[in-house]
Every structure is written in structure tokens, then in C-alpha cells.
Design a protein around this motif. Structure first.
Motif: not given
Length: 417
Positions: A188-200, A205-206, A230-237
Motif C-alpha cells: 500500500y505504501g509503495t503503490g500510493q507513493s509511487v503514483w503520487d510522485a509520478i502524477l505530481r 493522465v493515467v 487510476l484506469g490504466a491497462k497493465i502489463i507485468i514483466c
């Protein structure tokens, strides 16, 4: 000002103190431990060096250990995540500090060594920089350092490698591997904070775009979960077939990086490994692709390859570099490829780090109370892990059931009744 500190500007202390006061009110678990430590003073007479991201939440951990009688010195685990006002506030509170935002690699090494000049009895590390320096360059401290605690997956991988080779010279607690840490901090921490940083950082838009997440450990799971929200389509490697199956069953596309490279708008690395995005991948990327790293070290995205392919590069926004390739395509790298959520943001949410840093404090207390442990990596004892979880529940006003003695006996036994 503390004359033995190395910081940017002590005049920033008031601003830093306001940040610390803000997080304090959202860290009830650490507050409870601090009240206990003021009475019991478990760290009295002990010198502790803390190498973590130097922002307000870390500052409150340092102050909590100080309240327990410890003499504390802090140093940054990442130059771009250091907040100079918070560091100044720590110095005003009597804690030694050696860090400033944007330190060069050479300055960073100097700061690490100045912190170790303090002569620690115990350490709290993030990524293994203190442990590595002690074991390679500062071996005179072997024998004085009685143990430490490690915050990250990357650091624990390094510690376990040292332990396997018989090179680890003091016991270390694997705080990252405690359930109250990785299930919340990493996810939860990484998930929220990574997108917070990318968005700011990008202000883009994502929703509707494609996000490629490289690595599907607990941090990768968190980043994917928030990307979906956030509504993205997601690919995992992935390289781990079990995790790849897990990602598929969680509803994501799974494919090799070479295939994903031409499809994604955002690339986020969360592996702990090096060179997971390289020149072969850059050559396939869309114009405008955005690269971010959420792993501990800035080695996951090959900056060297990207620089060699680029005919020009420039800073286009704070924490955003534009690399123009020979064919005119532009690729954007965030936060110099460093840990994006801290280099370009404020890191994990306060309430999440309340649990992680409570575990750090309890792990340190455990080491102080249990002298003579083997020189190896130890898990945080289950009772401490559960204690933090229960303290968190109680702070939320929540109660849970407990096993009856008959139920506990049944689970512990093997004979059918």
C-alpha cells in the motif's frame, strides 16, 4: 547548532519541525512506543546510527529512539530524498546529522563515513550502505557494532548473501520481511507513493494508458493495484514463473520486456536488480514514454544506455529529463532513475510508515535485550510483528477475536478427535 553535524542550513529548522509535528499526530503506534521508551529508556548509553530517507517520518523515528535514551546520528540513504529542513530540525533537537539534498556520490560517501565516525553500537540501515561500508572500509568498527536492522528487500538480499558466505560480522534483523512491514509498506505504501510522485512530477493522465510494471513482488503488486485504480491497462514483466502466474490471475497482461517495450506509455521498475530496461528496450519505445524506478538503487534503468542512444538531453520539468533519440523520439526519465516516490515525492503515507518504523524501534530494542546473537540475518519475532499489528488496530478503535485454549491446542496438535 550541533558542531559535529554536516547539513545544508540550520535556519531551515522551523520549517522542518512543522513537518515533524504534522506526521507525529498520524503515528499512534510510534507515539505509544515513545511514551513507553521515555519511562523505560531501553537505549540509554547506546549510540545508534540511522541510514534512511531523511524526511519527517524518519525524523520522528530518530526522535523516538532518542526519547528512549539513545544517542542518535542520521545519514541519508538517498541524496535526492533528503529534506534539508527536516535534517536541520533534527540537529536542533540534538541529533547529529550528515546529509543534504542533492549530495554528489563523493559527498554521500563522506557523509556515511562521518556518521560512522560516531562509533555506533547499533545501526538501522536501508539498502545495506552502512553494513557494506563497515565491512569493507571501516572494519575497525567490527566488534563495536553489536547489531542492526534492515529496512528494504534490496538490503536483505545483500545481507543474506553476506551471511551465506560467512562474511556478516554482526547480527541483523530483517525488518522488511515482517508481515506488518511488507504487507502494508511495500504494497500500500509503495503503490500510493509511487503514483503520487509520478502524477505530481508529470501532471499527465493515467486513465486509458498502458503501464508496464517490471517486477511483481509486493511493491510491484501495490503499484499495479493503484495503476488499475487510476484506469490504466497493465502489463507485468517477470522472471519468476510463480509471480508471473499470479499477475495473470490478478487480471494483468504478462509478457517479456522486449514485447512490452513497444506497447507501454509508462514503465516502472520494481525489481531490486540491475539493467532490467536497456538499449534494446529503449529502441522499441513509443515517443513520449515515461520511465520511473521504484527500486532502491538507480541501476534498474540503464541510464548509460539511454545517454548513449540520445543525441540530446535536457531538464524539462523538476525531476524530469528529456532524452531525444536519433529518430526524434523523446523518452522521459523521472528523478534521475532514483527511487521515484522519495526523490520526487514525500515517500510512503504517514500511517503506513507508523507500522514500519515501530517495527524498526522494536527490532532495535530486541537486539539490545538479546546480546550474543549469531552473526546472521534474523526475522523479526512473530510476537513483535503481531504486537505492531494489534497496536495499529487498537489505534483505529478496532478489536478482533482471539483463539480459545481449546482452539489453540487443536491447531497445535495432530491427532484427530
Amino acid at each position: 547548532m550541533n558542531e559535529v553535524s554536516t547539513i545544508r542550513d540550520i535556519r531551515l529548522a522551523a520549517d522542518g519541525q512543522r513537518k515533524i509535528d504534522w506526521v507525529k499526530q498520524y503515528m499512534p503506534v510510534l507515539n505509544s512506543l515513545r511514551d513507553q521508551y521515555i519511562q523505560e529508556r531501553p537505549f540509554a548509553g547506546k549510540k545508534i546510527v540511522i541510514c534512511l530517507h531523511l524526511e519527517a517520518k524518519t525524523a520522528y523515528l530518530a526522535l523516538t529512539i532518542q526519547a528512549g535514551g539513545g544517542e542518535v546520528a542520521v545519514v541519508a540513504s538517498n541524496p535526492l530524498s533528503t529534506q534539508d529542513d527536516v535534517v536541520a530540525a533534527l540537529v536542533e533537537n540534538g541529533i547529529r546529522a550528515h546529509a543534504w539534498h542533492g549530495a554528489t556520490d563523493e559527498e554521500y560517501k563522506v557523509h556515511i563515513n562521518k556518521a560512522l565516525d560516531f562509533g555506533p553500537d547499533y545501526i538501522i540501515d536501508d539498502g545495506g550502505d552502512l553494513v557494506s561500508t563497515i565491512h569493507t572500509c571501516r572494519r575497525e568498527l567490527i566488534g563495536q557494532v553489536r547489531g542492526g536492522a534492515e529496512e528494504t528487500t534490496t538490503g536483505i538480499l545483500r545481507l543474506k548473501a553476506m551471511s551465506r558466505e560467512g562474511k556478516l560480522e554482526f547480527p541483523m534483523m530483517a525488518v522488511n520481511d515482517a508481515r506488518s512491514k511488507y504487507l502494508f509498506d511495500n504494497r500500500y505504501g509503495t503503490g500510493q507513493s509511487v503514483w503520487d510522485a509520478i502524477l505530481r512530477t508529470t501532471n499527465l493522465v493515467v486513465a486509458g494508458k498502458t503501464v508496464c510494471i517490471v517486477g511483481y513482488g509486493w511493491c510491484g503488486k501495490g503499484v499495479a493495484l493503484r495503476a488499475r485504480g487510476l484506469g490504466a491497462k497493465i502489463i507485468i514483466c517477470e522472471v519468476d514463473p510463480v509471480k508471473a502466474n499470479e499477475a495473470w490471475m490478478d487480471g494483468y497482461e504478462v509478457m517479456p520486456m522486449k514485447e512490452a517495450a513497444s506497447m507501454a506509455d509508462y514503465f516502472i521498475t520494481v525489481t531490486g536488480n540491475k539493467n532490467v530496461i536497456t538499449k534494446d528496450h529503449f529502441a522499441r519505445m513509443k515517443n513520449g514514454a515515461i520511465l520511473a524506478n521504484a527500486g532502491h538503487f538507480d541501476v534498474e534503468i540503464s541510464k548509460q544506455d539511454l545517454s548513449l542512444l540520445a543525441v540530446s538531453k535536457r531538464k524539462v520539468r523538476p525531476n524530469t529529463e528529456e532524452f531525444t533519440l536519433e529518430d526524434g523520439r523523446k523518452i522521459f526519465l523521472l528523478a534521475e532513475g532514483r527511487l521515484v516516490n522519495l526523490a520526487a515525492g514525500d515517500g510512503h503515507p504517514v500511517e503506513v510508515m507508523d507500522m514500519s518504523f515501530a517495527l524498526q524501534a522494536l527490532a532495535l530494542e530486541y537486539l539490545v535485550k538479546n546480546q550474543g546473537l549469531e552473526n546472521k540475518v534474523f526475522n523479526v519475532p512473530e510476537q513483535l510483528d503481531n504486537r505492531v499489528a494489534l497496536m495499529k488496530l487498537h489505534s483505529l478503535g478496532l478489536q478482533i477475536d482471539s483463539l480459545t485454549s481449546d482452539q489453540a491446542e487443536y491447531l497445535a496438535g495432530w491427532v484427530n478427535e
